[in-house]
Design a protein around this motif. Structure first.
Motif, PDB file in Angstrom:
ATOM      1  N   VAL A   1       0.665  -0.910  -0.205  1.00 34.47           N
ATOM      2  CA  VAL A   1      -0.021  -0.071  -0.050  1.00 34.47           C
ATOM      3  C   VAL A   1       1.160   1.213   0.382  1.00 34.47           C
ATOM      4  O   VAL A   1       0.707   2.361  -1.002  1.00 34.47           O
ATOM      5  CB  VAL A   1      -1.529  -0.613   1.189  1.00 34.47           C
ATOM      6  N   LEU A   2       2.160   1.077   0.768  1.00 34.33           N
ATOM      7  CA  LEU A   2       2.854   2.666   0.981  1.00 34.33           C
ATOM      8  C   LEU A   2       3.458   2.849  -0.298  1.00 34.33           C
ATOM      9  O   LEU A   2       3.160   3.806  -0.856  1.00 34.33           O
ATOM     10  CB  LEU A   2       4.127   1.855   1.589  1.00 34.33           C
ATOM     11  N   LYS A   3       3.818   1.812  -1.326  1.00 34.08           N
ATOM     12  CA  LYS A   3       4.498   1.790  -2.477  1.00 34.08           C
ATOM     13  C   LYS A   3       3.268   1.692  -3.363  1.00 34.08           C
ATOM     14  O   LYS A   3       3.719   3.297  -4.287  1.00 34.08           O
ATOM     15  CB  LYS A   3       4.991   0.461  -2.729  1.00 34.08           C
ATOM     16  N   ASP A   4       2.184   1.687  -3.484  1.00 29.85           N
ATOM     17  CA  ASP A   4       1.352   1.812  -4.271  1.00 29.85           C
ATOM     18  C   ASP A   4       1.173   4.160  -4.571  1.00 29.85           C
ATOM     19  O   ASP A   4       0.937   4.285  -5.395  1.00 29.85           O
ATOM     20  CB  ASP A   4      -0.123   1.686  -4.104  1.00 29.85           C
ATOM     21  N   LEU A   5       0.679   4.164  -3.083  1.00 28.28           N
ATOM     22  CA  LEU A   5       0.877   5.927  -2.426  1.00 28.28           C
ATOM     23  C   LEU A   5       1.700   6.462  -3.018  1.00 28.28           C
ATOM     24  O   LEU A   5       1.155   7.405  -3.085  1.00 28.28           O
ATOM     25  CB  LEU A   5       0.186   5.061  -1.378  1.00 28.28           C
ATOM     26  N   SER A   6       2.461   6.056  -2.775  1.00 32.09           N
ATOM     27  CA  SER A   6       3.853   6.641  -3.223  1.00 32.09           C
ATOM     28  C   SER A   6       3.934   7.204  -4.509  1.00 32.09           C
ATOM     29  O   SER A   6       4.548   7.877  -5.125  1.00 32.09           O
ATOM     30  CB  SER A   6       4.997   6.374  -2.765  1.00 32.09           C
ATOM     31  N   GLY A   7       3.561   6.079  -5.445  1.00 31.98           N
ATOM     32  CA  GLY A   7       4.005   6.171  -6.777  1.00 31.98           C
ATOM     33  C   GLY A   7       2.869   6.899  -7.311  1.00 31.98           C
ATOM     34  O   GLY A   7       3.073   8.405  -8.522  1.00 31.98           O
ATOM     35  N   LYS A   8       1.406   7.242  -6.502  1.00 31.78           N
ATOM     36  CA  LYS A   8       0.425   7.750  -6.973  1.00 31.78           C
ATOM     37  C   LYS A   8       0.880   9.413  -6.531  1.00 31.78           C
ATOM     38  O   LYS A   8       0.116  10.096  -7.046  1.00 31.78           O
ATOM     39  CB  LYS A   8      -0.532   7.193  -6.426  1.00 31.78           C
ATOM     40  N   ILE A   9       1.307   9.696  -5.390  1.00 32.68           N
ATOM     41  CA  ILE A   9       1.333  10.528  -4.857  1.00 32.68           C
ATOM     42  C   ILE A   9       2.189  11.491  -6.187  1.00 32.68           C
ATOM     43  O   ILE A   9       1.914  12.632  -6.501  1.00 32.68           O
ATOM     44  CB  ILE A   9       1.951  10.917  -3.582  1.00 32.68           C
ATOM     45  N   ALA A  10       3.599  10.706  -6.619  1.00 36.07           N
ATOM     46  CA  ALA A  10       4.376  11.223  -7.779  1.00 36.07           C
ATOM     47  C   ALA A  10       3.663  11.542  -8.584  1.00 36.07           C
ATOM     48  O   ALA A  10       3.786  12.898  -9.340  1.00 36.07           O
ATOM     49  CB  ALA A  10       5.741  10.101  -8.061  1.00 36.07           C
ATOM     50  N   ASN A  11       2.452  10.787  -8.789  1.00 34.29           N
ATOM     51  CA  ASN A  11       2.153  11.335  -9.984  1.00 34.29           C
ATOM     52  C   ASN A  11       1.470  12.097 -10.295  1.00 34.29           C
ATOM     53  O   ASN A  11       0.576  12.799 -11.015  1.00 34.29           O
ATOM     54  CB  ASN A  11       1.077   9.796 -11.110  1.00 34.29           C
ATOM     55  N   ALA A  12       0.005  12.031  -8.385  1.00 39.74           N
ATOM     56  CA  ALA A  12      -0.546  14.171  -8.547  1.00 39.74           C
ATOM     57  C   ALA A  12       0.049  15.254  -9.049  1.00 39.74           C
ATOM     58  O   ALA A  12      -0.451  15.665  -9.210  1.00 39.74           O
ATOM     59  CB  ALA A  12      -1.404  13.281  -7.225  1.00 39.74           C
ATOM     60  N   HIS A  13       0.937  15.000  -8.064  1.00 43.99           N
ATOM     61  CA  HIS A  13       2.330  15.934  -7.881  1.00 43.99           C
ATOM     62  C   HIS A  13       2.435  16.549  -9.523  1.00 43.99           C
ATOM     63  O   HIS A  13       2.789  17.746  -9.425  1.00 43.99           O
ATOM     64  CB  HIS A  13       3.219  15.685  -7.060  1.00 43.99           C
ATOM     65  N   ALA A  14       3.083  15.600 -10.334  1.00 44.13           N
ATOM     66  CA  ALA A  14       3.844  15.428 -11.850  1.00 44.13           C
ATOM     67  C   ALA A  14       2.322  16.160 -12.275  1.00 44.13           C
ATOM     68  O   ALA A  14       2.574  17.046 -13.794  1.00 44.13           O
ATOM     69  CB  ALA A  14       3.944  14.377 -12.119  1.00 44.13           C
ATOM     70  N   ALA A  15       0.808  15.890 -11.750  1.00 45.53           N
ATOM     71  CA  ALA A  15      -0.323  16.645 -12.712  1.00 45.53           C
ATOM     72  C   ALA A  15      -0.502  18.336 -12.114  1.00 45.53           C
ATOM     73  O   ALA A  15      -1.146  18.416 -13.141  1.00 45.53           O
ATOM     74  CB  ALA A  15      -1.366  15.480 -12.404  1.00 45.53           C
ATOM     75  N   GLY A  16      -0.399  18.153 -10.841  1.00 46.57           N
ATOM     76  CA  GLY A  16       0.264  19.597 -11.008  1.00 46.57           C
ATOM     77  C   GLY A  16      -1.036  19.976  -9.801  1.00 46.57           C
ATOM     78  O   GLY A  16      -1.527  21.272  -9.226  1.00 46.57           O
ATOM     79  N   ILE A  17      -0.951  19.328  -8.864  1.00 48.92           N
ATOM     80  CA  ILE A  17      -2.134  18.454  -7.506  1.00 48.92           C
ATOM     81  C   ILE A  17      -0.951  19.368  -6.385  1.00 48.92           C
ATOM     82  O   ILE A  17       0.306  18.507  -5.903  1.00 48.92           O
ATOM     83  CB  ILE A  17      -2.650  17.337  -7.080  1.00 48.92           C
ATOM     84  N   ASN A  18      -0.946  19.922  -5.653  1.00 47.67           N
ATOM     85  CA  ASN A  18      -0.674  20.890  -4.979  1.00 47.67           C
ATOM     86  C   ASN A  18      -0.632  19.930  -3.106  1.00 47.67           C
ATOM     87  O   ASN A  18       1.000  19.446  -2.531  1.00 47.67           O
ATOM     88  CB  ASN A  18      -0.062  22.092  -5.065  1.00 47.67           C
ATOM     89  N   ASP A  19      -1.779  20.226  -2.586  1.00 47.90           N
ATOM     90  CA  ASP A  19      -1.998  19.369  -1.507  1.00 47.90           C
ATOM     91  C   ASP A  19      -2.936  18.483  -1.557  1.00 47.90           C
ATOM     92  O   ASP A  19      -3.921  18.575  -1.995  1.00 47.90           O
ATOM     93  CB  ASP A  19      -2.881  20.356  -1.136  1.00 47.90           C
ATOM     94  N   ILE A  20      -2.259  17.061  -0.987  1.00 54.89           N
ATOM     95  CA  ILE A  20      -2.521  15.873  -1.203  1.00 54.89           C
ATOM     96  C   ILE A  20      -2.200  15.293   0.063  1.00 54.89           C
ATOM     97  O   ILE A  20      -1.226  15.680   0.660  1.00 54.89           O
ATOM     98  CB  ILE A  20      -1.417  14.532  -1.948  1.00 54.89           C
ATOM     99  N   ILE A  21      -3.266  14.460   0.361  1.00 57.65           N
ATOM    100  CA  ILE A  21      -3.751  13.352   1.649  1.00 57.65           C
ATOM    101  C   ILE A  21      -3.760  12.661   1.002  1.00 57.65           C
ATOM    102  O   ILE A  21      -4.796  11.708   0.571  1.00 57.65           O
ATOM    103  CB  ILE A  21      -5.379  14.473   2.348  1.00 57.65           C
ATOM    104  N   VAL A  22      -3.383  11.145   1.856  1.00 58.17           N
ATOM    105  CA  VAL A  22      -3.310  10.150   1.734  1.00 58.17           C
ATOM    106  C   VAL A  22      -4.272   9.079   2.746  1.00 58.17           C
ATOM    107  O   VAL A  22      -4.271   9.578   3.466  1.00 58.17           O
ATOM    108  CB  VAL A  22      -1.551   9.651   1.879  1.00 58.17           C
ATOM    109  N   ASP A  23      -5.152   8.802   2.108  1.00 55.31           N
ATOM    110  CA  ASP A  23      -6.012   7.695   3.317  1.00 55.31           C
ATOM    111  C   ASP A  23      -5.832   5.957   2.972  1.00 55.31           C
ATOM    112  O   ASP A  23      -5.182   5.774   1.186  1.00 55.31           O
ATOM    113  CB  ASP A  23      -7.567   7.811   2.478  1.00 55.31           C
TER     114      ASP A  23
END
Length: 275
Positions: free
Chosen positions: A164-186
């Motif tokens: 789950v950590l690996k999956d979320l880490s990759g998605k955080i990187a993709n979200a940041h790359a897309a231009g999302i600044n504020d991210i919360i993980v669940d």
């Protein structure tokens, strides 16, 4: 200190916040059908706000296992009407839109919501990341596999915490790359996880602080609490409060709950451990 910019409202997370759940659905696992009338929506919103909720999370599509699918137009109608209703009566409310559909998110933010809560973490709508980036709102990125109809069969992990950590880490990187600044993980308690895996995640929750984004925990009255205690959802408040307390000790910054007053009490008590 972690903060969230909710359309100009800067929310500081040095003190954990509580997000109250308002389901505009007939078939949610606990409160389905309770919030359909305008009177019930307003009564629930007023109680949650007076009890100390920072956010109200409005959703129009039940994501419990095997929930009935509804059209995008029906989901949009449900949530937009509810958002308009709440903001007319309580204009300062910070509303989160609980949806995995980017068009529903867009219309909800345009109506006045300030945060997107996506149970699929962008996997069910390829336009979600770009849409949230364009809207410039915070984004709750949850871990889930498959869809609400298939997720209960997708629980095969090598190590649930690491995976789950690996999956979320990759998605955080993709979200940041897309231009999302504020991210919360669940971590997605109850979504493509067995009862044992949910407890393993809770036991390792402090590791999610390594993702360097706020952590949201949503375990309110869920089935893994019910099954462990041999009770139904209506009797699961005490179990919910117990695990919310554990989550706070392990670093959770937002609790998503049906019962705001009790969650706020958990926060107050934990904060007094380290005044």
């Amino acid at each position: 200190m972690q903060t969230l910019n909710c359309h100009g409202n800067l929310i500081e997370l040095d003190s954990p916040k509580v997000m109250g759940i308002i389901n505009i659905t007939p078939d949610s696992f606990y409160d389905g059908g309770k919030s359909f009338s305008e009177k019930n929506i307003l009564n629930q919103a007023e109680k949650m706000l007076s009890d100390g909720a920072t956010f109200l999370d409005i959703g129009g599509y039940s994501t419990r296992p095997n929930a009935e699918e509804i059209s995008e137009s029906e989901e949009t109608k449900r949530v937009v009407n509810a958002i308009e209703l709440v903001l007319k009566k309580f204009p300062q409310t910070l509303i989160s839109i609980d949806t995995f559909r980017s068009d529903v998110a867009k219309k909800s933010i345009e109506t006045g919501a300030v945060l997107v809560n996506d149970v699929s973490g962008g996997t069910l709508d390829s336009h979600m990341f770009s849409t949230v980036a364009e809207l410039k709102v915070p984004y709750v990125l949850m871990h889930m596999r498959g869809t609400p109809k298939t997720m209960s069969k997708l629980t095969d992990y090598n190590n649930v915490t690491v995976d789950v950590l690996k999956d979320l880490s990759g998605k955080i990187a993709n979200a940041h790359a897309a231009g999302i600044n504020d991210i919360i993980v669940d971590p997605g308690f109850g979504f493509a996880k067995t009862r044992e895996q949910n407890f393993e995640l809770m036991g390792n929750l402090e590791l999610f602080e390594n993702l360097d984004v706020p952590v949201l925990v949503g375990i309110s009255r869920k089935s893994f609490i019910q099954k462990t205690l041999g009770i139904d959802a209506a009797s699961a408040l005490n179990g919910t409060s117990s695990l919310n307390t554990v989550a706070l000790v392990k670093g959770a910054k937002i609790l998503r709950v049906h019962d705001v007053k009790e969650a706020v009490e958990c926060v107050k008590l934990i904060e007094n451990l380290n005044p």
